[in-house]
Write a protein that holds these residues in place. Sequence first.
Motif, PDB file in Angstrom:
ATOM      1  N   LEU A   1      -9.269  12.142  -1.928  1.00  0.00           N
ATOM      2  CA  LEU A   1      -8.359  11.102  -1.461  1.00  0.00           C
ATOM      3  C   LEU A   1      -8.682   9.817  -2.218  1.00  0.00           C
ATOM      4  CD1 LEU A   1      -8.379  11.879   2.377  1.00  0.00           C
ATOM      5  CD2 LEU A   1      -6.790  12.689   0.617  1.00  0.00           C
ATOM      6  N   PRO A   2      -7.874   9.474  -3.220  1.00  0.00           N
ATOM      7  CA  PRO A   2      -8.173   8.338  -4.084  1.00  0.00           C
ATOM      8  C   PRO A   2      -7.667   7.012  -3.528  1.00  0.00           C
ATOM      9  CG  PRO A   2      -6.229   9.458  -4.883  1.00  0.00           C
ATOM     10  CD  PRO A   2      -6.694  10.225  -3.668  1.00  0.00           C
ATOM     11  N   ALA A   3      -8.067   5.937  -4.174  1.00  0.00           N
ATOM     12  CA  ALA A   3      -7.636   4.606  -3.769  1.00  0.00           C
ATOM     13  C   ALA A   3      -6.273   4.235  -4.329  1.00  0.00           C
ATOM     14  CB  ALA A   3      -8.666   3.566  -4.185  1.00  0.00           C
ATOM     15  N   HIS A   4      -5.758   5.030  -5.242  1.00  0.00           N
ATOM     16  CA  HIS A   4      -4.421   4.802  -5.783  1.00  0.00           C
ATOM     17  C   HIS A   4      -3.778   6.154  -6.041  1.00  0.00           C
ATOM     18  CE1 HIS A   4      -5.376   0.548  -6.484  1.00  0.00           C
ATOM     19  NE2 HIS A   4      -6.539   0.982  -6.950  1.00  0.00           N
ATOM     20  N   GLY A   5      -2.545   6.311  -5.621  1.00  0.00           N
ATOM     21  CA  GLY A   5      -1.823   7.545  -5.876  1.00  0.00           C
ATOM     22  C   GLY A   5      -2.010   8.579  -4.783  1.00  0.00           C
ATOM     23  N   PRO A   6      -1.388   9.753  -4.979  1.00  0.00           N
ATOM     24  CA  PRO A   6      -1.377  10.786  -3.942  1.00  0.00           C
ATOM     25  C   PRO A   6      -2.705  11.530  -3.829  1.00  0.00           C
ATOM     26  CG  PRO A   6      -0.290  11.589  -5.906  1.00  0.00           C
ATOM     27  CD  PRO A   6      -0.597  10.139  -6.162  1.00  0.00           C
ATOM     28  N   SER A   7      -2.824  12.309  -2.765  1.00  0.00           N
ATOM     29  CA  SER A   7      -3.987  13.176  -2.567  1.00  0.00           C
ATOM     30  C   SER A   7      -4.090  14.181  -3.700  1.00  0.00           C
ATOM     31  CB  SER A   7      -3.863  13.917  -1.228  1.00  0.00           C
ATOM     32  OG  SER A   7      -3.711  13.011  -0.163  1.00  0.00           O
ATOM     33  N   ILE A   8      -5.315  14.579  -3.999  1.00  0.00           N
ATOM     34  CA  ILE A   8      -5.578  15.547  -5.069  1.00  0.00           C
ATOM     35  C   ILE A   8      -6.038  16.843  -4.410  1.00  0.00           C
ATOM     36  CG2 ILE A   8      -6.981  16.046  -7.103  1.00  0.00           C
ATOM     37  CD1 ILE A   8      -7.173  12.928  -7.432  1.00  0.00           C
ATOM     38  N   THR A   9      -5.203  17.856  -4.478  1.00  0.00           N
ATOM     39  CA  THR A   9      -5.450  19.096  -3.743  1.00  0.00           C
ATOM     40  C   THR A   9      -6.149  20.171  -4.574  1.00  0.00           C
ATOM     41  OG1 THR A   9      -3.217  19.846  -4.304  1.00  0.00           O
ATOM     42  CG2 THR A   9      -3.493  18.699  -2.205  1.00  0.00           C
ATOM     43  N   ALA A  10      -6.331  19.921  -5.866  1.00  0.00           N
ATOM     44  CA  ALA A  10      -7.065  20.851  -6.734  1.00  0.00           C
ATOM     45  C   ALA A  10      -8.188  20.074  -7.406  1.00  0.00           C
ATOM     46  CB  ALA A  10      -6.133  21.481  -7.765  1.00  0.00           C
TER      47      ALA A  10
ATOM     48  N   ARG B  32       2.334  10.956 -10.499  1.00  0.00           N
ATOM     49  CA  ARG B  32       3.012   9.833  -9.872  1.00  0.00           C
ATOM     50  C   ARG B  32       3.740  10.298  -8.607  1.00  0.00           C
ATOM     51  NH1 ARG B  32       3.158   5.145 -12.708  1.00  0.00           N
ATOM     52  NH2 ARG B  32       2.408   5.242 -14.858  1.00  0.00           N
ATOM     53  N   GLU B  33       3.955   9.360  -7.704  1.00  0.00           N
ATOM     54  CA  GLU B  33       4.687   9.657  -6.481  1.00  0.00           C
ATOM     55  C   GLU B  33       5.681   8.539  -6.223  1.00  0.00           C
ATOM     56  OE1 GLU B  33       2.296   9.602  -2.937  1.00  0.00           O
ATOM     57  OE2 GLU B  33       1.262   7.768  -3.509  1.00  0.00           O
ATOM     58  N   ALA B  34       6.694   8.827  -5.442  1.00  0.00           N
ATOM     59  CA  ALA B  34       7.634   7.793  -5.042  1.00  0.00           C
ATOM     60  C   ALA B  34       6.902   6.733  -4.216  1.00  0.00           C
ATOM     61  CB  ALA B  34       8.764   8.407  -4.231  1.00  0.00           C
TER      62      ALA B  34
ATOM     63  N   GLY C 256      -5.184   9.352  -8.230  1.00  0.00           N
ATOM     64  CA  GLY C 256      -4.128  10.340  -8.155  1.00  0.00           C
ATOM     65  C   GLY C 256      -2.908  10.012  -8.988  1.00  0.00           C
ATOM     66  N   TRP C 257      -2.954   8.936  -9.766  1.00  0.00           N
ATOM     67  CA  TRP C 257      -1.764   8.566 -10.525  1.00  0.00           C
ATOM     68  C   TRP C 257      -2.071   8.235 -11.988  1.00  0.00           C
ATOM     69  CZ3 TRP C 257       0.096   3.710 -12.589  1.00  0.00           C
ATOM     70  CH2 TRP C 257      -0.860   2.700 -12.587  1.00  0.00           C
ATOM     71  N   SER C 258      -3.336   8.028 -12.335  1.00  0.00           N
ATOM     72  CA  SER C 258      -3.675   7.597 -13.684  1.00  0.00           C
ATOM     73  C   SER C 258      -5.145   7.874 -13.943  1.00  0.00           C
ATOM     74  CB  SER C 258      -3.396   6.096 -13.832  1.00  0.00           C
ATOM     75  OG  SER C 258      -3.826   5.602 -15.083  1.00  0.00           O
ATOM     76  N   THR C 259      -5.526   7.844 -15.217  1.00  0.00           N
ATOM     77  CA  THR C 259      -6.949   7.884 -15.525  1.00  0.00           C
ATOM     78  C   THR C 259      -7.570   6.530 -15.181  1.00  0.00           C
ATOM     79  OG1 THR C 259      -6.477   7.229 -17.810  1.00  0.00           O
ATOM     80  CG2 THR C 259      -6.690   9.590 -17.350  1.00  0.00           C
ATOM     81  N   THR C 260      -8.861   6.507 -15.036  1.00  0.00           N
ATOM     82  CA  THR C 260      -9.586   5.312 -14.604  1.00  0.00           C
ATOM     83  C   THR C 260      -9.950   4.432 -15.789  1.00  0.00           C
ATOM     84  OG1 THR C 260     -10.479   6.510 -12.711  1.00  0.00           O
ATOM     85  CG2 THR C 260     -11.657   4.524 -13.396  1.00  0.00           C
ATOM     86  N   MET C 261      -9.794   3.128 -15.623  1.00  0.00           N
ATOM     87  CA  MET C 261     -10.256   2.197 -16.625  1.00  0.00           C
ATOM     88  C   MET C 261     -11.765   2.043 -16.498  1.00  0.00           C
ATOM     89  SD  MET C 261     -11.275  -1.072 -17.501  1.00  0.00           S
ATOM     90  CE  MET C 261     -10.842  -2.215 -16.209  1.00  0.00           C
TER      91      MET C 261
END
Length: 282
Positions: free
Chosen positions: A184-193, A2-4, A151-156
């Motif tokens: 670079l996802p459609a929701h949440g922060p960038s995924i660097t790993a 999660r991100e602010a 970047g913030w949750s698993t996908t439904m």
Amino acid sequence: MREAAPPVGQPLAAAPGIRRIVAPNPGAMTGNGTNCWLVDHPGGTAIIDPGSDDPAHLHAIRAAAGPVTHILLTHTHRDHLTGARPLGAATGAPVCGFRHSAVADFTPDIALDDGSAIAGLTAVHTPGHATDHLCFVTADGIVFTGDHIMGWSTTMVPPAPQGSVRQFLDGLARIDALDARLLLPAHGPSITAPAACIRALIDHRLTREATILAALDAVPATLEDMMRRVYRAVPPALHRAAEMNLLAHLEKLREDGHAVHGHDGWRVAPGRPGRAGSPHPA
């Protein structure tokens, strides 16, 4: 992760020539909102997933972009699609999406297939979350993953015909094989790993599948009964999404010969261990 909540209407840099503006559509299924990605290329700027049709949001996109050459959709769920036509009308840019749209009231101006090259990106068809889902890949190893990897949750993953756990897992394997350096996802922060993230998502799905299989019995259970066994801690606001995920997993277990569905519900397949390890009578 999660991100602010990001600042509304402000472009946030993610990589050289790439920035995002988060749409004002936060919610239980969208997190802080849909990431609208602005991707510069020699001809101008491609927009991925405009999201909301809020006028202030569309104005912020246009203000932060160069000449808008293409509007790309990862898929046609409303939190991605809604702003596409208004932005296209304002900029004259074509709206581009998978050739076979998942919604009856949308046909892309430019139809894309698996492997299509557009605006310096390559489309990769990754169904599972939606039949028309695309990821977009840059030449230098960045993948715009839409909702396939977030970047913030698993996908439904919904049940057929809209979704498929098997296709979702196949799509994860395809993205993993790209050896991306940034997601670079459609929701949440960038995924660097990327590799670690994808491995965790695959493990999560396989663990969920094992949990559901262990909850099946020789005595048929309704989907509601299975929900109570498997998703005990899910808040009411997410019950519908959890139910769809559950049904999609049950469909895969049926395809694999581990589960049977009848008019009275779901049960473990003959000869397979049921709850508490007791085998179903053959």
